[in-house]
Design a protein around this motif. Structure first.
Motif, PDB file in Angstrom:
ATOM      1  N   TYR A 265      -5.428  10.847   7.214  1.00 59.89           N
ATOM      2  CA  TYR A 265      -5.298  11.135   8.639  1.00 59.89           C
ATOM      3  C   TYR A 265      -4.694  12.519   8.815  1.00 59.89           C
ATOM      4  CZ  TYR A 265      -5.550   6.024   9.070  1.00 59.89           C
ATOM      5  OH  TYR A 265      -5.922   4.712   8.995  1.00 59.89           O
ATOM      6  N   ARG A 266      -5.164  13.235   9.832  1.00 59.81           N
ATOM      7  CA  ARG A 266      -4.539  14.510  10.157  1.00 59.81           C
ATOM      8  C   ARG A 266      -3.514  14.266  11.266  1.00 59.81           C
ATOM      9  NH1 ARG A 266      -6.805  20.533  11.683  1.00 59.81           N
ATOM     10  NH2 ARG A 266      -5.736  20.592  13.681  1.00 59.81           N
TER      11      ARG A 266
ATOM     12  N   GLY B 204      -9.713  16.174  13.577  1.00 64.14           N
ATOM     13  CA  GLY B 204      -8.804  16.746  14.559  1.00 64.14           C
ATOM     14  C   GLY B 204      -7.463  16.045  14.458  1.00 64.14           C
ATOM     15  N   ASP B 205      -6.476  16.536  15.188  1.00 65.10           N
ATOM     16  CA  ASP B 205      -5.166  15.864  15.186  1.00 65.10           C
ATOM     17  C   ASP B 205      -5.326  14.407  15.604  1.00 65.10           C
ATOM     18  OD1 ASP B 205      -4.087  18.256  14.480  1.00 65.10           O
ATOM     19  OD2 ASP B 205      -3.130  18.669  16.421  1.00 65.10           O
ATOM     20  N   GLY B 206      -4.702  13.497  14.840  1.00 67.35           N
ATOM     21  CA  GLY B 206      -4.739  12.073  15.205  1.00 67.35           C
ATOM     22  C   GLY B 206      -5.986  11.350  14.736  1.00 67.35           C
ATOM     23  N   GLU B 207      -6.831  12.020  13.918  1.00 66.89           N
ATOM     24  CA  GLU B 207      -8.054  11.372  13.436  1.00 66.89           C
ATOM     25  C   GLU B 207      -7.979  11.105  11.938  1.00 66.89           C
ATOM     26  OE1 GLU B 207     -11.058  13.508  16.683  1.00 66.89           O
ATOM     27  OE2 GLU B 207     -11.219  14.037  14.554  1.00 66.89           O
TER      28      GLU B 207
ATOM     29  N   MET C 289       0.830  -1.207   0.000  1.00 65.86           N
ATOM     30  CA  MET C 289       0.000   0.000   0.000  1.00 65.86           C
ATOM     31  C   MET C 289       0.868   1.261   0.000  1.00 65.86           C
ATOM     32  SD  MET C 289      -3.329  -1.091   2.141  1.00 65.86           S
ATOM     33  CE  MET C 289      -4.319   0.070   1.206  1.00 65.86           C
ATOM     34  N   GLY C 290       0.307   2.346  -0.534  1.00 66.68           N
ATOM     35  CA  GLY C 290       1.075   3.578  -0.686  1.00 66.68           C
ATOM     36  C   GLY C 290       0.814   4.562   0.444  1.00 66.68           C
ATOM     37  N   GLN C 291       1.846   5.349   0.770  1.00 62.78           N
ATOM     38  CA  GLN C 291       1.708   6.382   1.802  1.00 62.78           C
ATOM     39  C   GLN C 291       2.207   7.708   1.247  1.00 62.78           C
ATOM     40  OE1 GLN C 291       3.587   3.500   2.485  1.00 62.78           O
ATOM     41  NE2 GLN C 291       1.940   2.378   3.484  1.00 62.78           N
ATOM     42  N   PHE C 292       1.348   8.714   1.336  1.00 57.67           N
ATOM     43  CA  PHE C 292       1.737  10.067   0.940  1.00 57.67           C
ATOM     44  C   PHE C 292       1.674  10.972   2.167  1.00 57.67           C
ATOM     45  CE2 PHE C 292      -0.541   9.445  -3.449  1.00 57.67           C
ATOM     46  CZ  PHE C 292       0.430   8.523  -3.835  1.00 57.67           C
ATOM     47  N   ILE C 293       2.561  11.942   2.186  1.00 59.50           N
ATOM     48  CA  ILE C 293       2.482  13.020   3.188  1.00 59.50           C
ATOM     49  C   ILE C 293       2.102  14.308   2.445  1.00 59.50           C
ATOM     50  CG2 ILE C 293       3.817  14.472   4.777  1.00 59.50           C
ATOM     51  CD1 ILE C 293       3.707  11.872   6.087  1.00 59.50           C
ATOM     52  N   VAL C 294       1.145  15.028   2.998  1.00 59.68           N
ATOM     53  CA  VAL C 294       0.782  16.348   2.477  1.00 59.68           C
ATOM     54  C   VAL C 294       0.986  17.336   3.612  1.00 59.68           C
ATOM     55  CG1 VAL C 294      -1.093  17.801   1.624  1.00 59.68           C
ATOM     56  CG2 VAL C 294      -0.905  15.425   0.843  1.00 59.68           C
ATOM     57  N   ARG C 295       1.794  18.363   3.374  1.00 60.96           N
ATOM     58  CA  ARG C 295       2.016  19.327   4.468  1.00 60.96           C
ATOM     59  C   ARG C 295       2.344  20.706   3.930  1.00 60.96           C
ATOM     60  NH1 ARG C 295       7.493  16.272   6.418  1.00 60.96           N
ATOM     61  NH2 ARG C 295       8.847  17.065   4.775  1.00 60.96           N
ATOM     62  N   GLY C 296       2.276  21.655   4.819  1.00 59.69           N
ATOM     63  CA  GLY C 296       2.541  23.047   4.445  1.00 59.69           C
ATOM     64  C   GLY C 296       1.268  23.861   4.507  1.00 59.69           C
TER      65      GLY C 296
ATOM     66  N   ASP D 164      -2.395  21.291   9.053  1.00 60.33           N
ATOM     67  CA  ASP D 164      -1.745  21.315   7.739  1.00 60.33           C
ATOM     68  C   ASP D 164      -0.653  20.255   7.571  1.00 60.33           C
ATOM     69  OD1 ASP D 164      -3.300  23.117   6.300  1.00 60.33           O
ATOM     70  OD2 ASP D 164      -2.262  24.858   7.126  1.00 60.33           O
ATOM     71  N   GLU D 165      -0.869  19.088   8.186  1.00 52.16           N
ATOM     72  CA  GLU D 165       0.010  17.937   7.935  1.00 52.16           C
ATOM     73  C   GLU D 165      -0.834  16.659   7.940  1.00 52.16           C
ATOM     74  OE1 GLU D 165       3.510  17.589  10.370  1.00 52.16           O
ATOM     75  OE2 GLU D 165       4.130  15.757   9.312  1.00 52.16           O
ATOM     76  N   PHE D 166      -0.845  15.979   6.782  1.00 48.69           N
ATOM     77  CA  PHE D 166      -1.744  14.828   6.592  1.00 48.69           C
ATOM     78  C   PHE D 166      -0.988  13.607   6.088  1.00 48.69           C
ATOM     79  CE2 PHE D 166      -4.257  18.652   6.328  1.00 48.69           C
ATOM     80  CZ  PHE D 166      -5.386  18.349   7.080  1.00 48.69           C
ATOM     81  N   PHE D 167      -1.508  12.431   6.433  1.00 48.79           N
ATOM     82  CA  PHE D 167      -0.943  11.134   6.041  1.00 48.79           C
ATOM     83  C   PHE D 167      -2.029  10.410   5.259  1.00 48.79           C
ATOM     84  CE2 PHE D 167       0.163   6.628   7.271  1.00 48.79           C
ATOM     85  CZ  PHE D 167       1.476   6.607   6.833  1.00 48.79           C
ATOM     86  N   LEU D 168      -1.718  10.048   4.002  1.00 47.04           N
ATOM     87  CA  LEU D 168      -2.707   9.372   3.152  1.00 47.04           C
ATOM     88  C   LEU D 168      -2.263   7.935   2.885  1.00 47.04           C
ATOM     89  CD1 LEU D 168      -3.273  12.451   2.599  1.00 47.04           C
ATOM     90  CD2 LEU D 168      -3.833  11.811   0.249  1.00 47.04           C
ATOM     91  N   VAL D 169      -3.176   6.984   3.046  1.00 49.77           N
ATOM     92  CA  VAL D 169      -2.880   5.589   2.707  1.00 49.77           C
ATOM     93  C   VAL D 169      -3.722   5.230   1.488  1.00 49.77           C
ATOM     94  CG1 VAL D 169      -2.872   3.198   3.511  1.00 49.77           C
ATOM     95  CG2 VAL D 169      -2.360   5.048   5.116  1.00 49.77           C
ATOM     96  N   VAL D 170      -3.036   4.902   0.377  1.00 45.50           N
ATOM     97  CA  VAL D 170      -3.712   4.685  -0.912  1.00 45.50           C
ATOM     98  C   VAL D 170      -3.445   3.274  -1.427  1.00 45.50           C
ATOM     99  CG1 VAL D 170      -3.444   7.152  -1.439  1.00 45.50           C
ATOM    100  CG2 VAL D 170      -1.781   5.513  -2.366  1.00 45.50           C
ATOM    101  N   ASN D 171      -4.222   2.871  -2.441  1.00 41.74           N
ATOM    102  CA  ASN D 171      -4.066   1.529  -3.012  1.00 41.74           C
ATOM    103  C   ASN D 171      -2.790   1.411  -3.845  1.00 41.74           C
ATOM    104  OD1 ASN D 171      -6.425  -0.171  -2.320  1.00 41.74           O
ATOM    105  ND2 ASN D 171      -7.540   1.574  -3.167  1.00 41.74           N
TER     106      ASN D 171
END
Lengths: 342, 125
Positions: A84-85, A61-64, A35-42, A89-96
């Protein structure tokens, strides 16, 4: 072993039936490193993600975390994912795995200035432990780290991250570690009582819950509303890609919907692409997924069918190599986990 | 791996037990172990004429459907309804209660041309 999105993955370690049962009654561990993981931030990440994704990131909210979709202009599904937040302004995405490259280039091509998008998929290994005993398995391996609440995310000392989610309907978590620690984590969860499980059981478990598999039940030609997942689309949050089509469908009702279909008796296991017929023998569509449900002992599947005339209770037939097996439209999901703890 | 000496085998993992001109056909222990968890068996119709190599029955596990190819030519004279009711017999007793169908064989020498137990053991390694 089978090729899957560029990885070699086991369909099963011992038996799909045994692995399925382990997750429903105890605990199983799946290697989900594909599975893929992306970080989005800024600055501006939240506003930008809310234009890219169908669900409302501002509700986190943070951690959700929340289930969401990356849609094309026509409202069709490019990918389904969990966002996930981690912080403002910092997120963790889990993709296929199969959509990782497509997701990344779609997002990168639409990225706002000031927003950073990182593909960390190669850096992380992932292990999903699922089942009523999953929390117990966790506490044996990480006695000092509390699991986050449902849909939550938490950091783990040593550079890992744990999410309280899964793809089986049971309690469980997905643990992402630096790639070099993956094999050790898998062994540690096995030693703590989780049975190794392959793609076969992953498919039977998720289909019993009617969780969609992208590429089978979701596609660029189908919207979340047609897939019966309109709950995860927020039309109130402002504009996002695909909104117009989805809003119109939600208002008028889509022409076709993804229905859950169950055999009324024993029969040859239903599989993807088998024709779905009315009781009178007219072809209505084809299965997008199908398996013999280990929990129910019966064939189950899903298919996009015309809404007019098809509803819960409608009798159907599944065509298996010319033989017709009687089936019926049922309420989702097929199976309700009975073993949930906590 | 159980490979009984008195049976004949073919490359697609069916076995044949010849008694007079009647051949009983099933799948090998190796095949059932590879398939795992047989959940459905589709039997041929009694009276059907089959050629060697014809797909004649289907054995399905949770993961896949597998055709069973007739190792020899003949006419289907009996099918094992017990495996239709309880497909797991193919796993638990592949050479006994898990047999699939019986043929009245056209040419007995076709059976003799199949692999013996030693050759089959060599093939599956």
């Amino acid at each position: 072993m089978v090729p899957f999105a560029g990885w070699n993955m086991p369909v099963m370690y011992t038996s799909i039936m045994d692995e399925h049962q382990a997750v429903r009654s105890g605990a199983g561990v799946f290697d989900i490193s594909h599975m893929g993981q992306f970080i989005v931030r800024g600055a501006g990440s939240e506003a930008w993600l809310n234009r890219m994704l169908a669900n409302n990131v501002a509700k986190l909210g943070d951690g959700e975390g929340q289930y969401s979709f990356l849609l094309n202009e026509g409202g069709g599904v490019i990918d389904d994912l969990i966002v996930y937040r981690l912080a403002e302004d910092e997120f963790f995405l889990v993709v296929n795995a199969s959509k990782m490259a497509e997701d990344f280039s779609w997002l990168e091509g639409r990225r706002d200035e000031g927003v950073e998008l990182l593909d960390q998929s190669d850096a992380w290994a992932g292990m999903a432990v699922q089942g009523p005993d999953a929390a117990e398995v966790w506490s044996k391996v990480f006695p000092e780290v509390a699991l986050p609440p449902r849909n939550g995310i938490a950091e783990v000392p040593g550079g890992g991250i744990v999410c309280r989610t899964g793809y089986t309907g049971e309690d469980g978590f997905e643990y992402f570690s630096p790639a070099s620690d993956g094999a050790g984590a898998f062994r540690a969860f096995v030693d703590a009582g989780a049975k190794p499980c392959g793609l076969g059981a992953r498919d039977t478990l998720r289909l019993e819950m009617c969780y969609p598999l992208n590429g089978n039940d979701l596609s660029p030609e189908r919207t979340p509303v047609e897939a019966g997942l309109g709950f995860f689309v927020d039309l109130e949050k402002g504009d996002f890609i695909g909104r117009d089509v989805v809003a119109a469908q939600k208002a008028e009702g889509p022409d076709e919907r993804l229905f859950a279909i169950e055999y009324t008796d024993k029969g040859a296991p239903p599989r993807a692409h088998y024709a779905v017929l009315s009781a009178e023998g007219e072809t209505l569509g084809e299965l997008t997924s199908g398996v013999l449900s280990p929990s129910l002992g019966k064939g189950i599947g899903m298919a996009y069918l015309p809404r007019g005339g098809v509803k819960v209770g409608t009798p159907l037939q599944i065509d298996v190599r010319g033989r017709k097996f009687p089936a019926v439209v049922v309420k989702k999901p097929f199976y309700k986990p009975a073993n949930k703890k906590g | 791996m159980n490979v009984p000496d008195e049976l004949r085998y073919n490359k697609s993992h069916e076995w044949v037990r010849l008694e007079g001109d009647t051949a009983t056909i099933g799948i090998s222990d190796h095949a059932q172990e590879e398939l795992t968890d047989v959940v459905f068996v589709e039997l041929p119709e009694v009276g059907r004429a089959v050629d060697a190599g014809d797909p004649t029955a289907v054995v399905e596990s949770v993961k896949a459907a597998s055709d069973i190819y007739s190792p020899v030519a003949g006419e289907v004279v009996e099918v094992n309804e017990a495996v239709e009711a309880d497909p797991s017999l193919v796993n638990s007793d592949p050479y006994g209660q898990g047999w699939i169908y019986k043929l009245k064989v056209k040419d007995v020498s076709q059976v003799e041309g199949m692999m013996d137990a030693d050759a089959y053991r060599g093939m599956i390694g």
